[in-house]
Design a protein around this motif. Structure first.
Motif, mmCIF file in Angstrom:
data_model
loop_
_atom_site.group_PDB
_atom_site.id
_atom_site.type_symbol
_atom_site.label_atom_id
_atom_site.label_comp_id
_atom_site.label_asym_id
_atom_site.label_seq_id
_atom_site.Cartn_x
_atom_site.Cartn_y
_atom_site.Cartn_z
ATOM 1 N N LEU B 21 0.824 -1.213 0.000
ATOM 2 C CA LEU B 21 0.000 0.000 0.000
ATOM 3 C C LEU B 21 0.856 1.261 0.000
ATOM 4 N N LEU B 22 1.921 1.260 0.816
ATOM 5 C CA LEU B 22 2.804 2.435 0.833
ATOM 6 C C LEU B 22 3.458 2.627 -0.531
ATOM 7 N N LEU B 24 2.340 1.651 -3.476
ATOM 8 C CA LEU B 24 1.369 2.021 -4.506
ATOM 9 C C LEU B 24 0.827 3.441 -4.306
ATOM 10 N N PHE B 25 0.565 3.819 -3.068
ATOM 11 C CA PHE B 25 -0.149 5.075 -2.842
ATOM 12 C C PHE B 25 0.714 6.185 -2.235
ATOM 13 N N THR B 26 1.971 5.903 -1.921
ATOM 14 C CA THR B 26 2.835 6.966 -1.405
ATOM 15 C C THR B 26 4.084 7.138 -2.266
ATOM 16 N N PHE B 27 4.817 6.039 -2.496
ATOM 17 C CA PHE B 27 6.098 6.195 -3.180
ATOM 18 C C PHE B 27 5.949 6.264 -4.698
ATOM 19 N N TYR B 28 5.083 5.421 -5.228
ATOM 20 C CA TYR B 28 4.858 5.506 -6.667
ATOM 21 C C TYR B 28 4.318 6.883 -7.067
ATOM 22 N N PRO B 29 3.288 7.419 -6.393
ATOM 23 C CA PRO B 29 2.808 8.755 -6.796
ATOM 24 C C PRO B 29 3.847 9.851 -6.606
#
Lengths: 294, 301
Positions: B21-22, B24-29
């Motif tokens: 989740l981190l 996908l939704f924090t580091f990738y963005p």
């Protein structure tokens, strides 16, 4: 720096003059406290008064301070706004989003915190560092890309889409890690000697022993999620029927522009659940916040 | 102690949901958003089913040339004025409630209530206070600070809207920092205060010589948090004024949001670039905060 150069005085606790001075200070302290109290809670009191006012009894909300004391008290505004705006739907949306967020945060934080607190494994420092980094990384553009990602996943416009990006947070993982580290090592050893697997150790020993931390994290998450505005507004902008109450209340303001009584009642529908949770669990809540700082 | 294969495998299994989740939704963005800032990616390209196109610094040039962006950035920087006021006030309030006197738990809880109030309810309530017929005008004319008949809507006036929005931020924030300061105050050993008192130090001296130095980490943390929050202010102007009147409350993150999601030609590339500018300013301010703080207090404590 004049305070430092002033001649030293002996403590005056026992002199006769000190008693009225202390009393004066006490009065001053409470006067200041009441002043700040007025600043903090006045908007609520006024909103409450407006929401409870019978709008057919005459008088405007701007007849201040008379509007603080409703001529005729009624719950009619609550009933009216609930029915005409079908608030039940939005309340349900809020409950759904909040419940999923709380459960998700608790599960994911506990799962992630357990190995970080209790195991040594290669990459532990790196992973911990990555989680810490989320606290300081500037995420000004994340909400743009996250909506794109949710769209690709087919989750844009769904409650799950609101929830998923928010449940893995450093705050929860930290809090649970601290709690797990405080559980005595001997207890775990005993369980393992009895042949308990790691999952059993987590669910049968760690979790029951860290209830207060879970409660604090749960309440904290509940309040944040119930009140969240920007992110749910963004994810659900194309599906107004899925909006939580926090977003719907603002639409209420547009719709009933000239009926402040209904708006006030709607705002209270929003606030009262959180207020009750907060008052009931205030100590845990504050401790949770302090725990996150240390 | 060597890590066993079993422990490692188990650990990663437990960590997997959080890491995924981190990622996908924090580091990738973060990574992809940075990339988007250097691309053209807007409604026109979406319509043709095209992906982002690398344009180098074009977006940043466009930003510098856009008066609305410059205004929004200036407003966000100007919003930092709230930080010292907020910090002084919440530290003062924390000192005020940091005594085991009757009703103290009540005051602490009541001061925290604005923090847990959603921005939408906040907007509804403060709208009435700032209204032309609202309580603020009533109080001010009652105190003869406002001449008769000079009442105006505080949020509709370009001279006052900015400050009116800032007061709401102040109102929502002081309880939060108060709790953090309270935690710091309560971790100061009582013996230290007692010893100073016996040495004849006045309460003022004790505050500056003991409390403030002992609170240094907390003060740094709070001013850092509040600096970044002020620079990123978005919800208050969004719901109270929508950036108006005459863009006087239009902030940098509002610019990011509206470029990406409002209007017909939504522009992810330009919005991401604007977001990057805000992020860089936030980082610089955090660094400055650390520096300033270390220099002003030195290491003598």
């Amino acid at each position: 720096m004049s305070a430092v150069t002033r001649p030293r005085v002996l403590p005056q606790v026992h002199t006769r003059r000190a008693v009225p001075r202390r009393a004066g200070r006490l009065v001053l302290r409470y006067a200041l406290l009441l002043l700040v109290l007025g600043f903090a809670v006045f908007p609520f009191l006024w909103t409450l008064a407006i929401a409870l006012t019978d709008k057919h009894a005459g008088g405007s909300i701007y007849d201040f301070p008379a509007s603080l004391f409703p001529r005729r008290v009624t719950l009619g505004n609550f009933v009216e706004v609930y029915n005409t705006f079908s608030l039940g739907k939005y309340i349900w949306n809020s409950v759904s989003i909040t419940a999923m967020t709380v459960v998700g945060t608790l599960v994911i934080s506990a799962l992630a915190a357990y190995p970080l607190a209790r195991f040594r494994f290669p990459g532990r420092q790196v992973i911990f560092g990555i989680i810490v980094a989320t606290l300081v990384l500037p995420g000004e553009t994340t909400f743009i890309v996250n909506t794109l990602t949710l769209k690709h996943l087919g989750l844009l416009g769904t409650h799950l889409g609101v929830v998923l990006p928010t449940v893995a947070g450093a705050f929860g993982i930290f809090l649970m890690r601290q709690a797990f580290m405080a559980v005595p090592h001997a207890l775990l050893e005993a369980a393992r000697l009895d042949g308990a697997g790691e999952f059993t150790v987590l669910t049968r020993i760690m979790l029951p022993l860290t209830r207060p931390s879970q409660a604090a994290l749960g309440i904290f998450t509940l309040v944040t999620s119930w009140n969240a505005y920007f992110w749910p507004m963004l994810v659900l902008s194309a599906t107004p029927d899925q909006m939580p109450l926090s977003v719907a209340v603002l639409k209420l303001k547009g719709q009933f522009n000239y009926d402040p009584f209904n708006i006030a009642a709607g705002a209270l529908f929003m606030m009262i659940p959180v207020l009750l949770v907060f008052l009931a669990a205030q100590r845990l809540f504050m401790r949770g916040l302090e725990g996150a700082v240390k | 102690m060597r890590a066993s294969w079993r422990d490692t495998l188990l650990s990663y299994a437990f960590l997997a949901p959080a890491i995924i989740l981190l990622g996908l939704f924090t580091f990738y963005p973060l990574a992809y958003g940075t990339f988007l800032g250097f691309t053209q990616y807007d409604g026109a390209r979406f319509a043709q089913g095209l992906g982002p196109k690398w344009v180098g610094l074009d977006n940043f040039r466009a930003l510098i040339a856009d008066p609305l962006f410059l205004t929004s950035l200036w407003n966000s920087v100007r919003y930092l004025l709230v930080v010292p006021l907020l910090q002084l006030a919440s530290l003062a309030v924390a000192v005020l409630v940091n005594r085991e006197l009757p009703a103290m738990p009540f005051f602490r809880a009541a001061y925290y209530v604005p923090v847990i109030t959603t921005i939408t309810a906040t907007a509804v309530m403060w709208d009435w206070i700032y209204n032309k017929e609202g309580t603020l005008n009533w109080v001010l004319s009652g105190l003869h600070l406002l001449p008769q008949g000079a009442a105006f809507g505080w949020l509709n006036n370009e001279q006052t809207a900015f400050w009116a929005v800032m007061l709401v931020t102040f109102w929502r924030g002081f309880g939060y920092y108060m709790v953090l300061y309270l935690a710091g105050l309560q971790s100061i050993p009582a013996e230290l205060e007692e010893a100073a008192r016996l040495d004849g130090a006045s309460s003022w001296q004790r505050f500056w010589r003991i409390t403030v130095p002992m609170m240094r980490p907390t003060i740094l943390l709070c001013s850092l948090l509040s600096t970044i929050a002020a620079l990123r202010v978005l919800e208050e102007p969004l719901v109270l004024t929508q950036g108006g009147p005459l863009n006087s409350t239009y902030t940098a993150l509002m610019y990011v949001y509206s470029k990406a999601f409002q209007g017909f030609n939504f522009d992810y590339g330009l919005a991401s670039a604007a977001g990057l500018v805000v992020a860089v300013v936030a980082l610089l301010l955090s660094l400055a905060n650390f520096r300033l703080f270390r220099d002003s207090t030195g290491e003598q404590a």
